[in-house]
Design an enzyme around this catalytic site. Structure first.
Site, PDB file in Angstrom:
ATOM      1  N   GLN A 223       0.828  -1.207   0.000  1.00 56.32           N
ATOM      2  CA  GLN A 223       0.000   0.000   0.000  1.00 56.32           C
ATOM      3  C   GLN A 223       0.866   1.262   0.000  1.00 56.32           C
ATOM      4  OE1 GLN A 223      -3.003  -2.286   3.047  1.00 56.32           O
ATOM      5  NE2 GLN A 223      -3.241  -0.075   3.003  1.00 56.32           N
ATOM      6  N   ARG A 370      -8.667  -1.355   8.393  1.00 61.60           N
ATOM      7  CA  ARG A 370      -9.707  -0.388   8.054  1.00 61.60           C
ATOM      8  C   ARG A 370      -9.946   0.578   9.209  1.00 61.60           C
ATOM      9  NH1 ARG A 370     -14.409  -1.771   3.772  1.00 61.60           N
ATOM     10  NH2 ARG A 370     -14.375   0.268   2.837  1.00 61.60           N
ATOM     11  N   CYS A 371      -8.869   1.220   9.591  1.00 66.02           N
ATOM     12  CA  CYS A 371      -8.903   2.030  10.796  1.00 66.02           C
ATOM     13  C   CYS A 371      -7.704   2.947  10.789  1.00 66.02           C
ATOM     14  CB  CYS A 371      -8.813   1.100  11.995  1.00 66.02           C
ATOM     15  SG  CYS A 371      -8.182   1.858  13.474  1.00 66.02           S
ATOM     16  N   GLU A 741     -12.813   4.356   5.840  1.00 69.44           N
ATOM     17  CA  GLU A 741     -12.875   3.461   6.993  1.00 69.44           C
ATOM     18  C   GLU A 741     -14.029   3.753   7.938  1.00 69.44           C
ATOM     19  OE1 GLU A 741      -9.222   5.224   7.669  1.00 69.44           O
ATOM     20  OE2 GLU A 741      -8.133   3.344   7.771  1.00 69.44           O
TER      21      GLU A 741
HETATM   22  N1  MCN Z   1     -14.069   9.569  -1.919  1.00 68.33           N
HETATM   23  C1  MCN Z   1     -14.984  10.445  -2.489  1.00 68.33           C
HETATM   24  N2  MCN Z   1     -15.387  11.543  -1.772  1.00 68.33           N
HETATM   25  C2  MCN Z   1     -14.938  11.770  -0.515  1.00 68.33           C
HETATM   26  C3  MCN Z   1     -14.034  10.870   0.074  1.00 68.33           C
HETATM   27  C4  MCN Z   1     -13.597   9.770  -0.670  1.00 68.33           C
HETATM   28  O1  MCN Z   1     -15.430  10.215  -3.606  1.00 68.33           O
HETATM   29  N3  MCN Z   1     -15.332  12.843   0.173  1.00 68.33           N
HETATM   30  C5  MCN Z   1     -13.578   8.410  -2.690  1.00 68.33           C
HETATM   31  C6  MCN Z   1     -12.077   8.548  -2.962  1.00 68.33           C
HETATM   32  O2  MCN Z   1     -11.800   9.307  -4.085  1.00 68.33           O
HETATM   33  C7  MCN Z   1     -11.637   7.108  -3.079  1.00 68.33           C
HETATM   34  C8  MCN Z   1     -12.534   6.415  -2.052  1.00 68.33           C
HETATM   35  O3  MCN Z   1     -13.689   7.247  -1.900  1.00 68.33           O
HETATM   36  O4  MCN Z   1     -11.857   6.644  -4.378  1.00 68.33           O
HETATM   37  C9  MCN Z   1     -11.843   6.239  -0.685  1.00 68.33           C
HETATM   38  O5  MCN Z   1     -11.216   7.424  -0.368  1.00 68.33           O
HETATM   39  P1  MCN Z   1     -10.493   7.783   1.025  1.00 68.33           P
HETATM   40  O6  MCN Z   1     -11.488   7.936   2.084  1.00 68.33           O
HETATM   41  O7  MCN Z   1      -9.576   8.908   0.750  1.00 68.33           O
HETATM   42  O8  MCN Z   1      -9.623   6.480   1.380  1.00 68.33           O
HETATM   43  P2  MCN Z   1      -8.310   5.955   0.654  1.00 68.33           P
HETATM   44  O9  MCN Z   1      -8.440   6.085  -0.780  1.00 68.33           O
HETATM   45  O10 MCN Z   1      -7.109   6.499   1.326  1.00 68.33           O
HETATM   46  O11 MCN Z   1      -8.442   4.414   0.965  1.00 68.33           O
HETATM   47  C10 MCN Z   1      -7.979   3.847   2.163  1.00 68.33           C
HETATM   48  C11 MCN Z   1      -9.092   3.191   2.949  1.00 68.33           C
HETATM   49  C12 MCN Z   1      -8.480   2.279   3.930  1.00 68.33           C
HETATM   50  S1  MCN Z   1      -7.313   2.892   4.960  1.00 68.33           S
HETATM   51  C13 MCN Z   1      -8.812   0.959   3.979  1.00 68.33           C
HETATM   52  S2  MCN Z   1      -8.128   0.014   5.187  1.00 68.33           S
HETATM   53  C14 MCN Z   1      -9.708   0.397   3.013  1.00 68.33           C
HETATM   54  C15 MCN Z   1     -10.633   1.389   2.430  1.00 68.33           C
HETATM   55  O12 MCN Z   1      -9.974   2.513   2.070  1.00 68.33           O
HETATM   56  N4  MCN Z   1      -9.263  -0.582   2.192  1.00 68.33           N
HETATM   57  C16 MCN Z   1      -9.997  -0.894   1.078  1.00 68.33           C
HETATM   58  N5  MCN Z   1     -11.520   0.920   1.531  1.00 68.33           N
HETATM   59  C17 MCN Z   1     -11.182  -0.143   0.753  1.00 68.33           C
HETATM   60  N6  MCN Z   1     -11.924  -0.489  -0.323  1.00 68.33           N
HETATM   61  C18 MCN Z   1     -11.517  -1.492  -1.127  1.00 68.33           C
HETATM   62  N7  MCN Z   1     -12.281  -1.808  -2.196  1.00 68.33           N
HETATM   63  N8  MCN Z   1     -10.372  -2.183  -0.892  1.00 68.33           N
HETATM   64  C19 MCN Z   1      -9.607  -1.915   0.180  1.00 68.33           C
HETATM   65  O13 MCN Z   1      -8.482  -2.581   0.394  1.00 68.33           O
HETATM   66 CU1  CUM Z   2      -6.159   1.489   8.591  1.00 66.56          CU
HETATM   67  S1  CUM Z   2      -6.163  -0.081   7.544  1.00 66.56           S
HETATM   68 MO1  CUM Z   2      -6.137   1.114   6.047  1.00 66.56          MO
HETATM   69  O1  CUM Z   2      -5.198   2.245   6.944  1.00 66.56           O
HETATM   70  O2  CUM Z   2      -5.044   0.574   5.069  1.00 66.56           O
END
Ligand code: MCN
Ligand code: CUM
Length: 796
Positions: A223, A370-371, A741
């Protein structure tokens, strides 16, 4: 009349654009690590320890070497000659790559075989003879600190016991004073069981060292590719520019693919020694037994209350079982992650948290699943504690929350543990959720059902989560500051390629980042290809976890688009033969303020950047932005669940679930809903069916999908999602907050609170997760709490 392009039509902000990555995924054309086949590639398998704690007296690998097709057998002693028997972890600890002195958990890596195919390698692993001398085993923090406990980490100097850290935050004296003045003190003790992210794809790597060019290329499931590159440079002492880390498609990360695992390191060394590509693909048991465990925390707390329900102070203690190596990633200032984000949504004057981390003979644990760094545990404890307090005072569960929430006009708000929350409409979210669940009506039905012997319950959980580490003032991992980046190249025909320092694992970055570019530049999203995960081409970034991508890399995407727009404006002025000050922007187009009909599109500016730029201007239309956020983003959510519990069997069914998530501006509402549904499914699994436990000998019980249950669509309840509350993040360039998360973080307490509510009046105060039918039945039948991880039955 405006000639701006229609933002939704071009797939901009707010469009529920279909996920571009799904085109290849649903056709079976994804490109995962295991899909990569290199010429001359060999295969690696790992021999794991059957014992949880034992001294290694000898390792005899001679029979393995004799098997035809075996190219190399790696043991700890061989790793030691290269100074690679141990590696640093992301939390300033060390971890054995291959065991030399002792094994410290069941499933620990003891040796590796590299052979022509994985079957030969596996057979050869079984031919290795290891002579173990069993040692006493520790499987809980209580045992870890007991008198006379064996010291697990006797490899470390200055480690006389099993304590990793004793950490505290908050105001001890102030909290004490507040407790002295309280009308009522509520208490609660909990265990958040060990769980596992269990993505569909296991971990793996293909290391390819080329002696002729001195270049090491590693395709792997990470990641955070850039962190791995830095770590490989430091651990293997290779020059960083000769290392290329590529994360191709990832079949789910969920935190499992943040840490650095021994298998990666061994495949790299094997490739260097053999000068051939070496592939390691973990099997399911290997993944479930040795990687990325989460939680495993004992939480103890007290809440000081005024009779009317006002929370005056909170005291918390946590005991975290980290397993044999402290290897989870978290910002280095904070030993127990962001556990101190607990109670951030409530206006509580003072609080104090103590945290102790201990070693045990279990696989390394505490990895975020996921945290955002232990926020799951923090929010779970918070919402269980608030419910316990409401019950103790005889106050309504919704009311106690509403009266203690930080009010909309109190932002920015300093939490009792020192975070700065900056926006939210907590009361409104709760109101929307209560209305959706038809709260008053349910309470009536519940009372009526009760009179007929049926147990209905309603559970509320609210959460605000600190997402988007860092700012670099406060957040770093191993000293590397937490910021992120985006690099945008607009080609002459107006098509573009965008790269970021994040790494999608299923979240849909290829879809959503293009939407941000469309919003900022008016270039249709389909004209923007998004690429992540190759350190040779992507700008440096800290990767994707802790839902930091939208808050940090997503912000960088907006900022780099604005840099491109600023240059395009100069090109537009040149093309329109006016000065820059006379130029106005509307989506996709610059025009002359005094003559709005005269304009040029962003695509026309792009051609000009390569064919008709003004004198003295650098050609091209590309740029890079590094973004260091001023603060974390603070999404907020309310989850309400109603259940019916069968008193005869302890089985409970979800009647309804409503989710009100406020993650600020939603880039892609459909993707956001997908994230929430995924998180709620995991929350349901954790509360209802999932646990991994260990028997007294340290045998990991549950390292297979017969015991560790993943919910399918069949048992997962339906969810009703609400999106009407939107509080834009005040410092994010497009007002977005993280969402990835939230539901997994806030969800579990809603389910547990619902079952506990159904049991109210029975004298049961707590059942620890998972709320398996036999545990619920035991609580109902014997009127007692059911605590701790589910025991292993002796007949198993
Ligand atoms: N998004 C959006 N509008 C927002 C916030 C987010 O459209 N206001 C969209 C983003 O553009 C992105 C998605 O939602 O496409 C998730 O965005 P974000 O909250 O920024 O999270 P990350 O992209 O950093 O993803 C990490 C988060 C984590 S830490 C875990 S653990 C997890 C999760 O995402 N693992 C996943 N969701 C997952 N979903 C899938 N399918 N697979 C994983 O491994
Ligand atoms: Cu907190 S599990 Mo995610 O941070 O990849």
């Amino acid at each position: 009349m405006s000639q701006a392009v229609d933002e939704i039509k071009i797939g901009g902000l707010g469009a529920s654009r279909r996920r571009v990555e799904d085109n290849r995924f649903i056709r079976g054309k994804g490109n995962y690590t295991d899909d990569i086949v290199l010429p001359g590639m060999l295969h690696m398998e790992i021999l794991r320890s059957p014992l949880a704690h034992a001294r290694i007296k000898s390792i005899d690998a001679s029979k393995a070497w004799d098997i035809p097709g075996v190219h190399l057998v790696l043991t700890g002693d061989m790793m030691a000659t290269r100074n690679l028997a141990w590696m640093p972890t992301l939390s300033y600890d060390t971890q054995a790559v291959l065991a030399t002195d002792k094994v410290r958990f069941q499933g620990q890596e003891v040796a590796c075989v590299i052979a022509d195919d994985p079957y030969i390698a596996k057979d050869a692993c079984e031919a290795i003879v290891v002579d173990y001398e069993p040692l006493p085993v520790i499987v809980s923090p209580m045992q870890a600190v007991a008198e006379g406990a064996p010291v697990i980490r006797d490899d470390k100097e200055n480690q006389p016991d099993n304590v990793i850290y004793d950490w505290e935050v908050g105001d001890r004296d102030g909290t004490e004073r507040a407790f002295a003045a309280a009308d009522v003190v509520s208490k609660l003790e909990l265990h958040y069981p060990r769980s596992h992210p269990s993505p569909i794809e296991c971990c793996g790597s293909i290391a390819d060292f080329n002696r002729a060019t001195s270049k090491l290329t590693v395709y792997m499931t990470t990641q955070a590719p850039h962190i791995i590159r830095a770590a490989v440079a430091m651990v293997a002492e290779l020059p960083e520019h000769m290392i290329r880390i590529v994360s191709p498609d990832i079949g789910g990360g969920f935190g499992n693919k943040v840490p650095i695992y021994p298998g990666y390191v061994c495949s790299i060394l094997a490739s260097i020694l053999l000068e051939r590509p070496v592939k390691w693909i973990e099997d399911k048991s290997g993944n479930l037994i040795s990687t990325g465990f989460a939680r495993d925390v004992y939480l103890k707390g007290e809440m000081a209350l005024r009779k009317d329900g006002k929370i005056l102070a909170v005291r918390m203690h946590t005991d975290a079982d980290h397993g044999a190596f402290f290897s989870d990633a978290q910002p280095s200032k904070f030993k127990i992650g962001l556990m101190h984000s607990a109670f951030a949504a409530y206006d509580i004057p003072v609080a104090h948290l103590t945290a102790r981390g201990t070693y045990s003979n279990k696989a390394p644990g505490g990895v975020a699943y996921r945290c955002s760094f232990r926020v799951t545990e923090a929010m779970f404890f918070q919402e269980r504690m608030v419910q316990a307090a409401a019950d103790d005072l005889g106050i309504d569960q919704a009311q106690i929350r509403a009266m203690n929430f930080v009010r909309d006009d109190q932002f920015p708000h300093r939490t009792p543990f020192g975070f700065l929350t900056d926006s939210g409409q907590y009361g409104k979210c709760l109101d929307v959720a209560l209305k959706a669940i038809d709260y008053e009506n349910f309470r009536r039905e519940q009372a009526e059902a009760r009179s007929r012997g049926r147990l209905l319950g309603l559970g509320i959980s609210t959460m605000t989560e600190p997402l988007g580490a860092g700012n670099s003032r406060e957040y770093d991992i191993l000293g590397i500051k937490m910021f992120d980046s985006a690099d945008l190249k607009v080609h002459m025909t107006g098509k573009a390629i965008l790269r970021t320092g994040a790494k999608t694992q299923g979240q849909g970055h290829e879809t959503t980042w293009a939407q941000i570019v469309a919003h900022e530049l008016g270039i249709p999203a389909e004209d923007v290809v998004v690429e992540e995960g190759d350190t040779d081409t992507a700008p440096f970034g800290m990767g994707t976890y802790a839902s930091r991508s939208t808050p940090v890399a997503g912000a960088a995407v907006a900022m780099v688009s604005r840099k491109i727009r600023a240059k395009a404006r100069k090109l537009a002025a040149h093309l329109l033969e006016v000065s820059e000050e006379d130029i106005e922007w509307e989506l996709g187009r610059f025009y002359v303020r005094s003559a709005p009909g005269r304009g040029v599109t962003i695509q026309e500016c792009a051609i000009a950047a390569y064919s008709n730029m003004p004198d003295g201007m650098e050609p091209g239309l590309e740029n890079t932005a590094y973004y260091d956020p001023p603060n974390l983003t603070w999404p907020f959510a309310v989850y309400i669940v109603t259940v019916e519990v069968d008193p005869q069997t302890g089985v409970w069914d979800v009647l309804k679930l409503v989710a009100v998530d406020d993650c600020g501006v939603r880039i892609n509402p459909m993707i956001v809903e997908g994230q929430i549904m995924g998180g709620l499914t995991e929350a349901y699994a954790m509360s209802n069916m999932q646990f991994i436990t260990f028997d007294a000998e340290g045998n990991c019980v549950g390292a297979n999908y017969m015991d560790y249950l993943l919910p399918t669509a069949w048992e997962t309840p339906g969810f009703e999602l609400h999106s009407e509350v939107v509080t834009p993040c005040p410092h994010h360039p497009i007002g977005a907050k993280g969402i990835g998360e939230c539901a997994a973080v806030g969800g579990p307490a809603a389910f547990v609170n619902a079952v506990m509510d159904a049991l109210s009046g029975t004298g049961v105060r707590n059942i620890d997760m998972p709320l398996l039918p036999d545990r619920v039945w035991e609580a109902i039948t014997y009127h007692r709490d059911v605590s701790g991880a589910p025991p292993v039955r002796s007949d198993d």
